[in-house]
Design a protein around this motif. Structure first.
Motif, PDB file in Angstrom:
ATOM      1  N   GLY A  18      62.067  52.174  16.668  1.00 39.93           N
ATOM      2  CA  GLY A  18      63.473  52.463  16.960  1.00 39.93           C
ATOM      3  C   GLY A  18      64.250  51.186  17.237  1.00 39.93           C
ATOM      4  O   GLY A  18      65.378  51.012  16.747  1.00 39.93           O
ATOM      5  N   LEU A  19      63.656  50.287  18.006  1.00 46.89           N
ATOM      6  CA  LEU A  19      64.341  49.033  18.342  1.00 46.89           C
ATOM      7  C   LEU A  19      64.508  48.160  17.101  1.00 46.89           C
ATOM      8  O   LEU A  19      65.554  47.523  16.901  1.00 46.89           O
ATOM      9  CB  LEU A  19      63.537  48.252  19.400  1.00 46.89           C
TER      10      LEU A  19
ATOM     11  N   LYS B 198      64.735  49.192  13.981  1.00 47.78           N
ATOM     12  CA  LYS B 198      65.771  49.799  13.124  1.00 47.78           C
ATOM     13  C   LYS B 198      67.152  49.439  13.634  1.00 47.78           C
ATOM     14  O   LYS B 198      68.045  49.075  12.871  1.00 47.78           O
ATOM     15  CB  LYS B 198      65.612  51.327  13.116  1.00 47.78           C
ATOM     16  N   LYS B 199      67.302  49.547  14.947  1.00 43.95           N
ATOM     17  CA  LYS B 199      68.586  49.236  15.577  1.00 43.95           C
ATOM     18  C   LYS B 199      68.991  47.785  15.330  1.00 43.95           C
ATOM     19  O   LYS B 199      70.174  47.465  15.232  1.00 43.95           O
ATOM     20  CB  LYS B 199      68.470  49.464  17.090  1.00 43.95           C
TER      21      LYS B 199
ATOM     22  N   ASP C 146      60.416  45.358  24.499  1.00 46.09           N
ATOM     23  CA  ASP C 146      61.852  45.308  24.197  1.00 46.09           C
ATOM     24  C   ASP C 146      62.241  43.974  23.536  1.00 46.09           C
ATOM     25  O   ASP C 146      63.286  43.882  22.891  1.00 46.09           O
ATOM     26  CB  ASP C 146      62.676  45.519  25.476  1.00 46.09           C
TER      27      ASP C 146
ATOM     28  N   HIS D 299      66.540  51.511  28.537  1.00 45.94           N
ATOM     29  CA  HIS D 299      67.231  51.795  27.257  1.00 45.94           C
ATOM     30  C   HIS D 299      66.266  51.932  26.076  1.00 45.94           C
ATOM     31  O   HIS D 299      66.571  52.575  25.088  1.00 45.94           O
ATOM     32  CB  HIS D 299      68.289  50.712  26.967  1.00 45.94           C
ATOM     33  N   ILE D 300      65.056  51.327  26.172  1.00 45.52           N
ATOM     34  CA  ILE D 300      64.148  51.373  25.014  1.00 45.52           C
ATOM     35  C   ILE D 300      63.724  52.796  24.656  1.00 45.52           C
ATOM     36  O   ILE D 300      63.305  53.047  23.539  1.00 45.52           O
ATOM     37  CB  ILE D 300      62.884  50.494  25.218  1.00 45.52           C
TER      38      ILE D 300
ATOM     39  N   HIS E 291      65.672  55.282  24.477  1.00 47.47           N
ATOM     40  CA  HIS E 291      66.834  56.076  24.045  1.00 47.47           C
ATOM     41  C   HIS E 291      67.348  55.725  22.644  1.00 47.47           C
ATOM     42  O   HIS E 291      68.508  55.929  22.351  1.00 47.47           O
ATOM     43  CB  HIS E 291      67.958  55.945  25.083  1.00 47.47           C
ATOM     44  N   THR E 292      66.472  55.170  21.778  1.00 46.77           N
ATOM     45  CA  THR E 292      66.955  54.872  20.416  1.00 46.77           C
ATOM     46  C   THR E 292      67.012  56.145  19.572  1.00 46.77           C
ATOM     47  O   THR E 292      67.581  56.147  18.494  1.00 46.77           O
ATOM     48  CB  THR E 292      66.030  53.860  19.689  1.00 46.77           C
TER      49      THR E 292
ATOM     50  N   GLU F 279      66.782  61.869  28.232  1.00 43.78           N
ATOM     51  CA  GLU F 279      66.124  61.608  26.945  1.00 43.78           C
ATOM     52  C   GLU F 279      65.801  62.929  26.251  1.00 43.78           C
ATOM     53  O   GLU F 279      66.046  63.094  25.050  1.00 43.78           O
ATOM     54  CB  GLU F 279      64.838  60.787  27.150  1.00 43.78           C
TER      55      GLU F 279
END
Ligand code: 5AD
Ligand code: SF4
Length: 403
Positions: free
Chosen positions: A24-25, A27-28, A113, A151-152, A154-155, A199
């Motif tokens: 997710g991170l 991709k972001k 992260d 925050h990690i 919550h992607t 979440e």
């Protein structure tokens, strides 16, 4: 063009979730994901240290993809950026680079992260050093993190369509004497109940209906209550999640017998969305070995818990983990383990041969059960459990055909 990332996961469900977090991170941060290793410019191994065998598999995979002359279209003429992350990263730290010189970055569980930033740095360095005919690779390791930023989680990236893992606690402070987890994942840290609920709410809005709450010992969960600030334990967290509209099913792993009480079983029986499934690792049936393992319960206490579970959670599934060949395990100790498997009639049992792990207390106890004897004991329990599982399946089929 976007750089492709290939992520390969070894180990437990916690690692499966951590890999989703990393995916997710990435991709972001503008990377694309691929299932085709040969298309990837970046190859990341999410690794496991729980037994030697798990580590050996990773070393050999890294060797395979680092072979000179191996084609990797995604990285062009150069080899892909290779990352080793997760428990092995924490176990070996910068020593990874000595053993596997093709690895570019090493990141422990508390630093995940930072991965997108690290990969960008290495790619930039490669492009600059190519222009300058650079001879030196950039190696980066991050293994000193103390915790993960919230925050990690919550992607919104989850591998499966209708199901998500939700971490409720990270790390472990139980220090079972054979286990490396407290050393590589650090002391237990519970996520805030409100963050977990947020979440899950977001995942529900994205179409997910089934959840598995994750922790090394979910029953030790503690956090302030989102409604009144009072402490919430695991049962109250289950109650909160059970109330979320759109959630259809809730599971959880793993339960430690030391912190599991009949109150949990009552909640499992009462809350309609909670799966009637309990993974309750016994590890050994011998009090002497349980004490040496620092498990914090006796054979009788475990048996009582299993009986209470069966009585309260009607038709509930019960599974377990067992280690054979722990230091000092005699034939008598082993027979007690065999008997507990025979008498408890688990629905499934995961059986492991003891593997000494660095820095653990058990490592200092020696590894005195010969390999051939560990294999024999492993096979005895495996055969026994297979027979039990088969008999249970047949009984279930018969009862269904009589309906
Ligand atoms: N050797 C063998 N098995 C182990 N486990 C944990 N550490 C070791 C070890 N050093 C097993 C335990 C645990 C499961 C995840 O792995 O049974 O419950
Ligand atoms: Fe999971 Fe334990 Fe392996 Fe780490 S060492 S990946 S926590 S099983």
């Amino acid at each position: 063009m976007k750089k492709h990332v290939y992520l390969r996961t070894f180990g437990c469900q916690m690692n499966v979730r951590d890999s989703e977090v990393v995916a997710g991170l990435m991709k972001k941060a503008g990377f694309a994901l691929t299932d085709d290793e040969t298309k990837a410019g970046i190859v990341i191994f999410m690794t496991c240290s729980v037994r030697q065998h798990a580590e050996d598999k990773v070393w050999s995979e890294i060797g395979r993809i680092s072979k000179p002359g191996r084609k990797n279209r995604g990285a062009g003429s150069v080899r892909p950026v290779i990352g080793l992350i997760g428990c092995m990263a924490q176990n070996y730290r910068e020593r990874v680079f000595e053993r596997a010189p093709s690895v570019d970055f090493v990141v422990g569980p508390a630093d995940i992260d930072k991965i997108p930033g690290i990969v960008k740095k290495i790619l930039e360095h490669r492009s600059v050093s190519k222009q300058a005919c650079g001879l030196f690779d950039l190696k980066i390791w991050e293994t000193d993190g103390l915790g993960r930023p919230e925050h990690i989680y919550h992607t919104g990236f989850y591998e499966e369509k209708g199901h998500a893992y939700a971490v409720i606690s990270e790390g472990c402070s139980n220090f079972c004497t054979y286990c490396i987890v407290p050393y590589v994942r650090g002391p237990v840290r519970h996520r805030n109940a409100q963050d977990i609920i947020d979440e899950i709410n977001k995942a529900v809005a994205g179409g997910i209906t089934r959840f598995t709450l994750l922790g090394q010992n979910v029953n030790s969960y503690r956090s302030p209550d989102p409604l009144n600030g009072k402490p919430v334990d695991f049962v109250s967290l289950l109650k909160h999640v059970n109330r979320i509209e759109g959630v259809e099913e809730i599971g959880f792993i793993t339960s430690h017998p030391r912190d599991t009480t009949p109150r949990l079983f009552e909640a499992m029986a009462e809350f309609d969305k909670v799966r009637k499934y309990l993974h309750l690792p016994v590890q050994s049936g011998s009090d002497r070995i349980l004490r040496a393992m620092n498990r914090g319960y006796t054979r009788q206490e475990y048996l009582k818990l299993a009986r209470e579970y069966r009585r309260i959670v009607k038709g509930g599934i019960l599974t377990t983990d067992i280690i054979v060949g722990f230091p000092g395990e005699t034939k008598e100790d082993f027979c007690l383990t065999r008997d507990i498997v025979r008498d408890t009639e688990f629905d499934a049992a995961y059986i492991f041969k003891y593997s000494p792990r660095p820095n653990t207390q058990a490592e200092m106890m020696g590894d005195d059960v010969p390999r051939s004897e560990k294999e024999r004991r492993h096979k005895v329990i495996l055969d026994l459990q297979r027979a039990i599982s088969r008999a249970k399946k047949e009984a279930l089929l018969n009862s269904e055909s009589n309906l």
